[in-house]
Design a protein around this motif. Structure first.
Motif, PDB file in Angstrom:
ATOM      1  N   LEU A 125      96.487  37.677  98.350  1.00 41.14           N
ATOM      2  CA  LEU A 125      96.063  36.837  97.234  1.00 41.14           C
ATOM      3  C   LEU A 125      95.174  35.729  97.784  1.00 41.14           C
ATOM      4  O   LEU A 125      95.595  34.958  98.642  1.00 41.14           O
ATOM      5  CB  LEU A 125      97.281  36.231  96.532  1.00 41.14           C
ATOM      6  CG  LEU A 125      97.000  35.251  95.387  1.00 41.14           C
ATOM      7  CD1 LEU A 125      96.310  35.964  94.225  1.00 41.14           C
ATOM      8  CD2 LEU A 125      98.289  34.588  94.910  1.00 41.14           C
ATOM      9  N   VAL A 126      93.948  35.670  97.323  1.00 45.40           N
ATOM     10  CA  VAL A 126      92.984  34.670  97.786  1.00 45.40           C
ATOM     11  C   VAL A 126      92.902  33.546  96.760  1.00 45.40           C
ATOM     12  O   VAL A 126      92.788  33.811  95.559  1.00 45.40           O
ATOM     13  CB  VAL A 126      91.589  35.295  97.982  1.00 45.40           C
ATOM     14  CG1 VAL A 126      90.592  34.248  98.451  1.00 45.40           C
ATOM     15  CG2 VAL A 126      91.664  36.451  98.972  1.00 45.40           C
ATOM     16  N   GLU A 127      92.958  32.301  97.236  1.00 44.09           N
ATOM     17  CA  GLU A 127      92.823  31.154  96.331  1.00 44.09           C
ATOM     18  C   GLU A 127      91.646  30.290  96.745  1.00 44.09           C
ATOM     19  O   GLU A 127      91.523  29.899  97.906  1.00 44.09           O
ATOM     20  CB  GLU A 127      94.080  30.287  96.320  1.00 44.09           C
ATOM     21  CG  GLU A 127      93.934  29.094  95.367  1.00 44.09           C
ATOM     22  CD  GLU A 127      95.096  28.105  95.423  1.00 44.09           C
ATOM     23  OE1 GLU A 127      95.190  27.248  94.537  1.00 44.09           O
ATOM     24  OE2 GLU A 127      95.896  28.190  96.379  1.00 44.09           O
ATOM     25  N   LYS A 151      90.766  29.274 100.625  1.00 49.18           N
ATOM     26  CA  LYS A 151      89.345  29.006 100.840  1.00 49.18           C
ATOM     27  C   LYS A 151      88.979  27.659 100.215  1.00 49.18           C
ATOM     28  O   LYS A 151      89.218  27.427  99.023  1.00 49.18           O
ATOM     29  CB  LYS A 151      88.483  30.120 100.241  1.00 49.18           C
ATOM     30  CG  LYS A 151      88.616  31.441 100.995  1.00 49.18           C
ATOM     31  CD  LYS A 151      87.651  32.478 100.461  1.00 49.18           C
ATOM     32  CE  LYS A 151      87.776  33.803 101.204  1.00 49.18           C
ATOM     33  NZ  LYS A 151      87.306  33.727 102.609  1.00 49.18           N
ATOM     34  N   GLU A 152      88.397  26.793 101.029  1.00 53.27           N
ATOM     35  CA  GLU A 152      87.964  25.478 100.565  1.00 53.27           C
ATOM     36  C   GLU A 152      86.770  25.650  99.621  1.00 53.27           C
ATOM     37  O   GLU A 152      85.738  26.203  99.997  1.00 53.27           O
ATOM     38  CB  GLU A 152      87.538  24.616 101.760  1.00 53.27           C
ATOM     39  CG  GLU A 152      88.557  24.534 102.892  1.00 53.27           C
ATOM     40  CD  GLU A 152      89.660  23.523 102.612  1.00 53.27           C
ATOM     41  OE1 GLU A 152      89.517  22.746 101.639  1.00 53.27           O
ATOM     42  OE2 GLU A 152      90.647  23.506 103.367  1.00 53.27           O
ATOM     43  N   PHE A 153      86.930  25.148  98.391  1.00 54.34           N
ATOM     44  CA  PHE A 153      85.871  25.249  97.384  1.00 54.34           C
ATOM     45  C   PHE A 153      85.720  23.891  96.683  1.00 54.34           C
ATOM     46  O   PHE A 153      86.121  23.708  95.533  1.00 54.34           O
ATOM     47  CB  PHE A 153      86.237  26.352  96.385  1.00 54.34           C
ATOM     48  CG  PHE A 153      85.156  26.681  95.382  1.00 54.34           C
ATOM     49  CD1 PHE A 153      83.827  26.796  95.762  1.00 54.34           C
ATOM     50  CD2 PHE A 153      85.482  26.910  94.052  1.00 54.34           C
ATOM     51  CE1 PHE A 153      82.842  27.118  94.836  1.00 54.34           C
ATOM     52  CE2 PHE A 153      84.512  27.237  93.123  1.00 54.34           C
ATOM     53  CZ  PHE A 153      83.188  27.334  93.510  1.00 54.34           C
ATOM     54  N   PRO A 154      85.162  22.908  97.395  1.00 53.64           N
ATOM     55  CA  PRO A 154      85.095  21.536  96.865  1.00 53.64           C
ATOM     56  C   PRO A 154      83.999  21.355  95.815  1.00 53.64           C
ATOM     57  O   PRO A 154      82.866  21.000  96.124  1.00 53.64           O
ATOM     58  CB  PRO A 154      84.799  20.705  98.122  1.00 53.64           C
ATOM     59  CG  PRO A 154      84.010  21.631  99.000  1.00 53.64           C
ATOM     60  CD  PRO A 154      84.588  23.000  98.755  1.00 53.64           C
ATOM     61  N   PRO A 191      91.839  26.132  90.075  1.00 50.85           N
ATOM     62  CA  PRO A 191      91.947  27.196  91.069  1.00 50.85           C
ATOM     63  C   PRO A 191      91.415  28.516  90.505  1.00 50.85           C
ATOM     64  O   PRO A 191      91.493  28.771  89.312  1.00 50.85           O
ATOM     65  CB  PRO A 191      93.455  27.290  91.320  1.00 50.85           C
ATOM     66  CG  PRO A 191      94.070  26.898  90.001  1.00 50.85           C
ATOM     67  CD  PRO A 191      93.155  25.839  89.448  1.00 50.85           C
ATOM     68  N   SER A 192      90.888  29.329  91.387  1.00 51.70           N
ATOM     69  CA  SER A 192      90.509  30.691  91.051  1.00 51.70           C
ATOM     70  C   SER A 192      91.077  31.606  92.128  1.00 51.70           C
ATOM     71  O   SER A 192      91.127  31.217  93.302  1.00 51.70           O
ATOM     72  CB  SER A 192      88.986  30.845  90.976  1.00 51.70           C
ATOM     73  OG  SER A 192      88.453  30.177  89.849  1.00 51.70           O
TER      74      SER A 192
END
Length: 247
Positions: free
Chosen positions: A98-100, A131-134, A220-221
């Motif tokens: 599961l990727v977040e 995964k950092e998604f700022p 979050p995705s």
């Protein structure tokens, strides 16, 4: 306006396709004005066909988007699941991943943290990739840069850093992130040295490319198998989708 005109044109074409065969055959021998008149009269007499056509258009659009997204996930598989620019929690050899994609200033990510950790605790065969998604501004990017440095020089302490960052009140930024890292015993000098490298920029580039190609704009995705799950959908939904993926 452009989208309205385009949608109306498509609707007209779709409506024509839904006309009885007799009308379609007759249309072949008529000029444009006569055809338009026939279509208008038919739609006025049968307004329900407009809804039917719109529903069909939406169904096709959703199907096309899902197909394109699945194709993109396949093409980006290595970057999504096996990148050097990510941190793995749970079972590194788990049978489901599961990727977040998250942002430390995302309130929904904070609320979803307990769901993620509960899944990790209960499912010993689950692999989670973070995964950092700022996406929420400069402060989020600052916090992500510190997080990437922590993952670089002290990966064994990243989970504690991550939990603390998402668990604390207030806005995450450079100062608050450095404090959390230093409280975990990580040298600020080492952090600053890592932050001067290209690792953060390379991480952002990869993650934002993934997000763009998959149509992800918020946090979050999640990515699970060939599906993108948008929003803090909750523990139960994630658990059900993980079970379905495992089957």
């Amino acid at each position: 306006m452009y989208n309205f005109i385009r949608r109306t044109a498509i609707l007209g074409a779709a409506s024509l396709a839904l006309l009885p065969a007799a009308f379609s055959a007759q249309a072949e021998t008529l000029d444009r004005t006569q055809v338009e008149s026939i279509i208008k009269e038919y739609l006025v007499a049968n307004p329900e066909i407009v809804l039917e056509a719109l529903q069909e258009l939406d169904k096709r659009r959703v199907a096309e988007e899902e197909s394109a997204r699945k194709e993109a996930i396949t093409g980006l598989s290595d970057q999504i699941y096996n990148s050097e620019y990510q941190i793995t929690l749970g079972n590194p050899d788990g049978d489901v991943t599961l990727v977040e994609l998250f942002d430390y200033n995302c309130g929904y990510c904070k609320r979803a943290l307990s769901d993620m950790m509960r899944l990790v605790d209960e499912d010993k065969n689950l692999r989670i990739v973070l995964k950092e998604f700022p996406v929420l501004g400069k402060a989020s990017q600052e916090a992500a840069r510190v997080a990437i440095a922590v993952a670089d020089i002290a990966p064994d302490k990243y989970e504690d850093f991550h939990l603390t960052m998402l668990g604390q009140p207030g806005r995450a930024n450079l100062a608050s992130s450095l404090k959390v890292a230093k409280d975990l015993g990580i040298s600020e000098d080492d952090l600053q040295a890592s932050m001067k490298s290209d690792r953060a920029a390379e991480t952002f580039q990869e993650v934002f490319t993934i997000a763009e190609q998959l149509g992800i704009t918020g946090t979050p995705s999640y990515i699970l198998g060939d599906e993108v799950i948008v929003g803090a959908v909750g523990y139960d939904t994630l658990k059900e989708k993980i079970a379905a993926e495992r089957e």
